[in-house]
Design a protein around this motif. Structure first.
Motif, short mmCIF file in Angstrom:
data_model
loop_
_atom_site.label_atom_id
_atom_site.label_comp_id
_atom_site.label_asym_id
_atom_site.label_seq_id
_atom_site.Cartn_x
_atom_site.Cartn_y
_atom_site.Cartn_z
N ILE A 1 -2.93 2.44 10.65
CA ILE A 1 -4.09 1.73 11.20
C ILE A 1 -5.14 1.49 10.12
CG2 ILE A 1 -6.03 1.98 12.79
CD1 ILE A 1 -4.08 3.32 14.74
N VAL A 2 -5.36 2.49 9.28
CA VAL A 2 -6.34 2.32 8.19
C VAL A 2 -5.89 1.21 7.24
CG1 VAL A 2 -7.25 3.46 6.13
CG2 VAL A 2 -7.28 4.64 8.31
N THR A 3 -4.62 1.16 6.94
CA THR A 3 -4.12 0.18 5.98
C THR A 3 -4.06 -1.23 6.56
OG1 THR A 3 -2.81 1.94 4.99
CG2 THR A 3 -2.27 -0.28 4.33
N VAL A 4 -3.80 -1.36 7.84
CA VAL A 4 -3.67 -2.70 8.42
C VAL A 4 -5.02 -3.44 8.42
CG1 VAL A 4 -4.08 -2.30 10.90
CG2 VAL A 4 -2.33 -3.92 10.18
N TRP A 5 -6.11 -2.72 8.38
CA TRP A 5 -7.43 -3.37 8.37
C TRP A 5 -7.85 -3.82 6.98
CZ3 TRP A 5 -9.37 -5.19 12.58
CH2 TRP A 5 -9.03 -4.61 13.79
N SER B 1 0.82 -1.20 0.00
CA SER B 1 0.00 0.00 0.00
C SER B 1 0.86 1.25 0.00
CB SER B 1 -0.89 0.00 1.24
OG SER B 1 -1.54 1.22 1.37
N HIS B 2 0.43 2.24 -0.74
CA HIS B 2 1.13 3.52 -0.75
C HIS B 2 0.93 4.25 0.58
CE1 HIS B 2 2.26 3.16 -4.90
NE2 HIS B 2 1.01 2.90 -5.24
N ARG B 3 -0.23 4.05 1.18
CA ARG B 3 -0.48 4.66 2.50
C ARG B 3 0.45 4.07 3.55
NH1 ARG B 3 -6.89 4.30 2.49
NH2 ARG B 3 -6.29 2.33 1.61
N ALA B 4 0.67 2.77 3.48
CA ALA B 4 1.56 2.12 4.44
C ALA B 4 3.00 2.59 4.26
CB ALA B 4 1.48 0.61 4.31
N ALA B 5 3.42 2.74 3.01
CA ALA B 5 4.77 3.24 2.76
C ALA B 5 4.90 4.67 3.26
CB ALA B 5 5.07 3.18 1.26
N MET B 6 3.85 5.47 3.10
CA MET B 6 3.87 6.84 3.61
C MET B 6 3.91 6.85 5.13
SD MET B 6 4.13 9.71 2.41
CE MET B 6 4.00 11.40 2.83
N ALA B 7 3.23 5.90 5.77
CA ALA B 7 3.27 5.81 7.23
C ALA B 7 4.69 5.51 7.72
CB ALA B 7 2.30 4.73 7.72
N VAL B 8 5.38 4.63 7.03
CA VAL B 8 6.77 4.31 7.40
C VAL B 8 7.66 5.53 7.19
CG1 VAL B 8 8.77 2.91 6.79
CG2 VAL B 8 6.53 1.85 6.97
N ILE B 9 7.49 6.22 6.08
CA ILE B 9 8.30 7.41 5.80
C ILE B 9 8.06 8.48 6.85
CG2 ILE B 9 8.60 9.30 4.16
CD1 ILE B 9 8.11 7.20 1.93
N LEU B 10 6.79 8.71 7.20
CA LEU B 10 6.48 9.71 8.23
C LEU B 10 7.05 9.32 9.59
CD1 LEU B 10 2.81 10.69 7.31
CD2 LEU B 10 4.84 12.12 7.16
N GLY B 11 7.04 8.03 9.89
CA GLY B 11 7.62 7.57 11.16
C GLY B 11 9.12 7.79 11.21
N VAL B 12 9.79 7.52 10.11
CA VAL B 12 11.24 7.73 10.06
C VAL B 12 11.57 9.22 10.16
CG1 VAL B 12 13.26 7.54 8.55
CG2 VAL B 12 11.74 5.59 8.83
N ILE C 1 2.66 15.84 14.86
CA ILE C 1 1.67 15.86 13.78
C ILE C 1 1.98 14.79 12.74
CG2 ILE C 1 0.81 17.25 11.84
CD1 ILE C 1 1.14 19.71 13.69
N TYR C 2 3.25 14.67 12.35
CA TYR C 2 3.64 13.62 11.40
C TYR C 2 3.36 12.24 11.96
CZ TYR C 2 6.15 17.13 8.60
OH TYR C 2 6.50 18.20 7.84
N SER C 3 3.63 12.05 13.24
CA SER C 3 3.42 10.74 13.85
C SER C 3 1.95 10.39 13.91
CB SER C 3 4.01 10.73 15.26
OG SER C 3 5.39 10.88 15.21
N LEU C 4 1.11 11.34 14.26
CA LEU C 4 -0.33 11.07 14.29
C LEU C 4 -0.86 10.74 12.90
CD1 LEU C 4 -1.66 13.74 16.80
CD2 LEU C 4 -1.70 11.27 17.06
N THR C 5 -0.39 11.48 11.91
CA THR C 5 -0.81 11.20 10.54
C THR C 5 -0.35 9.82 10.09
OG1 THR C 5 -0.65 13.56 10.05
CG2 THR C 5 -0.74 12.06 8.18
N GLY C 6 0.91 9.49 10.36
CA GLY C 6 1.43 8.17 10.00
C GLY C 6 0.74 7.05 10.75
N LEU C 7 0.40 7.29 12.00
CA LEU C 7 -0.31 6.28 12.80
C LEU C 7 -1.69 6.01 12.22
CD1 LEU C 7 -0.03 4.53 15.35
CD2 LEU C 7 -1.10 6.40 16.60
N ILE C 8 -2.39 7.06 11.84
CA ILE C 8 -3.71 6.90 11.24
C ILE C 8 -3.60 6.16 9.91
CG2 ILE C 8 -5.64 8.16 10.19
CD1 ILE C 8 -5.20 10.27 12.42
N LEU C 9 -2.63 6.52 9.08
CA LEU C 9 -2.44 5.82 7.80
C LEU C 9 -2.13 4.35 8.01
CD1 LEU C 9 -0.36 8.43 5.77
CD2 LEU C 9 -2.71 7.73 5.35
#
Length: 103
Positions: free
Chosen positions: A67-71, A13-24, A57-65
């Motif tokens: 969680i949405v993708t893992v479901w 997922s592109h959202r999951a990749a974005m979540a990893v990038i935002l976390g880093v 803010i980046y962490s909250l956004t990445g966390l939401i992305l």
């Protein structure tokens, strides 16, 4: 011995990749701000607080992305889970800094 291929409809997922990038990005910017504050012997300016705010803010956004993708069922689970863990670590770091600053 059976030799064959496993075909699957799953994809990354592109959202999951974005979540990893935002976390880093969050962890790297937070770690840099803490290191620079340490080098300045605790005499910090407002820019370190802004870095912490953007990191949260980046962490909250990445966390939401994440969680949405893992479901979702048709995506691999490695990147969403990795994104969730990285963003939770960054949020825990921000929370710890805030807690230490209050006490």
């Amino acid at each position: 011995m059976r030799k064959g291929y496993i075909f699957t409809d799953r994809k990354i997922s592109h959202r999951a990749a974005m979540a990893v990038i935002l976390g880093v990005i969050s962890l790297a910017s937070l770690g840099t701000a803490v290191f620079q504050a340490y080098e300045a012997a605790g005499e910090v300016s407002v820019k370190y607080g802004v870095i912490g705010l953007f990191s949260a803010i980046y962490s909250l956004t990445g966390l939401i992305l994440g969680i949405v993708t893992v479901w979702e069922k048709n995506y691999y689970k490695l990147f969403p889970v990795l994104g969730i863990l990285l963003n939770m670590a960054a949020l825990a770091g921000v929370g710890l800094i805030l807690y230490m600053g209050v006490n």
